[in-house]
Design a protein around this motif. Structure first.
Motif, PDB file in Angstrom:
ATOM      1  N   ALA A 254       3.741   2.404   8.608  1.00 27.67           N
ATOM      2  CA  ALA A 254       4.685   3.083   7.722  1.00 27.67           C
ATOM      3  C   ALA A 254       4.713   2.427   6.346  1.00 27.67           C
ATOM      4  CB  ALA A 254       6.080   3.078   8.340  1.00 27.67           C
ATOM      5  N   ALA A 255       4.607   1.099   6.312  1.00 27.78           N
ATOM      6  CA  ALA A 255       4.563   0.397   5.025  1.00 27.78           C
ATOM      7  C   ALA A 255       3.281   0.725   4.267  1.00 27.78           C
ATOM      8  CB  ALA A 255       4.690  -1.106   5.247  1.00 27.78           C
ATOM      9  N   LYS A 256       2.187   0.947   4.989  1.00 30.62           N
ATOM     10  CA  LYS A 256       0.956   1.393   4.339  1.00 30.62           C
ATOM     11  C   LYS A 256       1.176   2.759   3.687  1.00 30.62           C
ATOM     12  CE  LYS A 256      -2.088  -1.067   7.587  1.00 30.62           C
ATOM     13  NZ  LYS A 256      -3.082  -0.962   8.671  1.00 30.62           N
ATOM     14  N   ALA A 257       1.881   3.642   4.383  1.00 34.08           N
ATOM     15  CA  ALA A 257       2.173   4.957   3.808  1.00 34.08           C
ATOM     16  C   ALA A 257       2.953   4.812   2.509  1.00 34.08           C
ATOM     17  CB  ALA A 257       2.948   5.809   4.812  1.00 34.08           C
ATOM     18  N   VAL A 258       3.907   3.895   2.483  1.00 33.37           N
ATOM     19  CA  VAL A 258       4.669   3.643   1.256  1.00 33.37           C
ATOM     20  C   VAL A 258       3.735   3.165   0.146  1.00 33.37           C
ATOM     21  CG1 VAL A 258       6.450   2.206   0.195  1.00 33.37           C
ATOM     22  CG2 VAL A 258       6.806   3.140   2.487  1.00 33.37           C
ATOM     23  N   ALA A 259       2.865   2.214   0.472  1.00 35.79           N
ATOM     24  CA  ALA A 259       1.957   1.660  -0.538  1.00 35.79           C
ATOM     25  C   ALA A 259       0.996   2.716  -1.060  1.00 35.79           C
ATOM     26  CB  ALA A 259       1.182   0.485   0.048  1.00 35.79           C
TER      27      ALA A 259
END
Length: 396
Positions: A254-259
């Motif tokens: 999910a943090a990758k999606a944010v990035a």
């Protein structure tokens, strides 16, 4: 543990972080990493999990995949690899069998551990042949790559490095791979963030599989990803799960999606341009201080430096820099087989520093290496500069 976290935050804020593989994530990425998504087990892929209750994390992973494909122009993305090395392992598993021959950059010339180190799975499971850089320019010797490919007929060719400061010619690698019938694997762990920002060539149109990390210049969480065409999608996915990994880390995905979302903005493109401008300015300033910058400069976020011109070995230089609060790496230097310094500008650029600050950093670094000032005095000067550009201003 709370004290350690606060201490590490202070260390990062009070020094100059010049490790080429590091960066400061956004507060949004940090928030997702520390969210209840960390509690969810989710083996498998969206719509085909081995655990229940995955409806929301499925959306997170699909979003990360869609954003990665859009950002890099890929037909397929796998965002589950836990690291860059995990991504490379999966790429090899998808395309190779134990004992296959692989052509990759020699470790002495800047190749990664996964490019054939005998201490790594790559060197134990596959037969690696190393190519290198020209002794006169420090640039990749494409004629040597072609000659070695014709001689050894590898099953795959890997283009990528951990300390090569120039853009790679992916089209040339593709032509050589096609000539000998080899797969082309691009290890873009370092430049992928510059690719996202439009300031580095994109390997996706040329490589069969692209391996990358989501931290470094991309400024996301620590992790890896794979990009490929649709014809290899199923092989790549199966190589990640179930062959090399178990449960996905949903908070990281999910943090990758944010990035990826942040990297698709004009602000990130401007950031990437500044990273490169800062790297070129820092390389020029270090050269003016008497240090030898390999290849004569940089196209990317990193540079490698030979400190021997100042009558100092790299490890002693790194120690003196660390005492002054300047943190960086050492790396192999191809000429003479020695060791040099590797620096990157991603972190200091995230903090808001510009080309003017790069000249100041070079002066402080040169003074530390020469040992002409007391470390405590240098450390105070470094801290003063760093504190003027806090990585997380709202939390200082």
């Amino acid at each position: 543990m709370a004290g350690l976290v606060l201490g590490e935050a202070a260390r990062q804020a009070d020094g100059l972080q010049l490790i080429a593989a590091e960066n400061f994530t956004s507060p949004a990425v940090l928030a997702v990493l520390g969210s209840p998504l960390a509690n969810k087990y989710a083996e498998g892929y969206p719509g085909a999990r081995h655990h229940g209750g995955c409806e929301l994390v499925d959306v997170a992973e699909r979003t990360a995949v869609e954003r990665a494909c859009a950002l890099f122009g890929a037909e397929h993305a796998n965002v589950q690899p836990h690291s860059g090395s995990s991504a490379v392992l999966a790429a090899y598993a998808a395309l190779l069998r134990p004992g296959d021959r692989v052509l990759a950059m020699s470790l002495r010339h800047g190749g990664h551990l996964t490019h054939g180190s005998p201490a790594n799975f790559s060197g134990r499971w596959f037969d690696f042949v190393g190519y290198g850089v020209r002794p006169d320019t420090g640039l990749v010797d494409y004629e040597q790559v072609r000659a070695l490919a014709r001689e050894h007929r590898p099953k795959a060719i890997v283009c990528g490095s951990i300390s090569y400061p120039r853009h790679l010619d992916h089209a040339a690698f593709r032509m050589i791979a096609d000539e000998v019938g080899a797969y082309l694997i691009a290890d873009a762990a370092h430049p992928i963030g510059l690719v996202a920002g439009g300031v580095a060539p994109n390997p996706v149109p040329y490589a069969d599989v692209v391996c990358a990390t989501t931290h470094k210049v991309l400024r996301g969480p620590r992790g890896g990803m794979l990009l490929c065409g649709g014809r290899l999608a199923q092989r790549v996915d199966r190589a990640v799960f179930p062959f090399t990994q178990g449960g996905a880390q949903m908070q990281t995905i999910a943090a990758k999606a944010v990035a990826f979302g942040e990297a698709a903005t004009p602000e990130f493109a401007a950031y990437a341009r500044q990273v490169v401008a800062n790297a070129r300015a820092l390389a020029a300033a270090l050269a003016a201080e008497g240090l030898v910058v390999t290849t004569g400069g940089t196209d990317t976020h990193m540079m490698t430096v030979d400190a021997s011109a100042l009558a100092l070995d790299a490890f002693t230089a790194r120690g003196r820099l660390a005492a002054a609060g300047i943190v960086l790496d050492t790396c192999a230097l191809p000429q003479g087989g020695g060791c040099g310094l590797r620096l990157g500008t991603a972190s200091v650029t995230t903090q808001g520093m510009g080309t003017g600050e790069m000249a100041r950093i070079a002066a402080l670094a040169a003074a530390a290496i020469r040992g002409v000032e007391r470390p405590a005095r240098l450390r105070a000067a470094v801290a003063e500069l760093a504190r003027a550009f806090p990585p997380y201003p709202a939390h200082t």
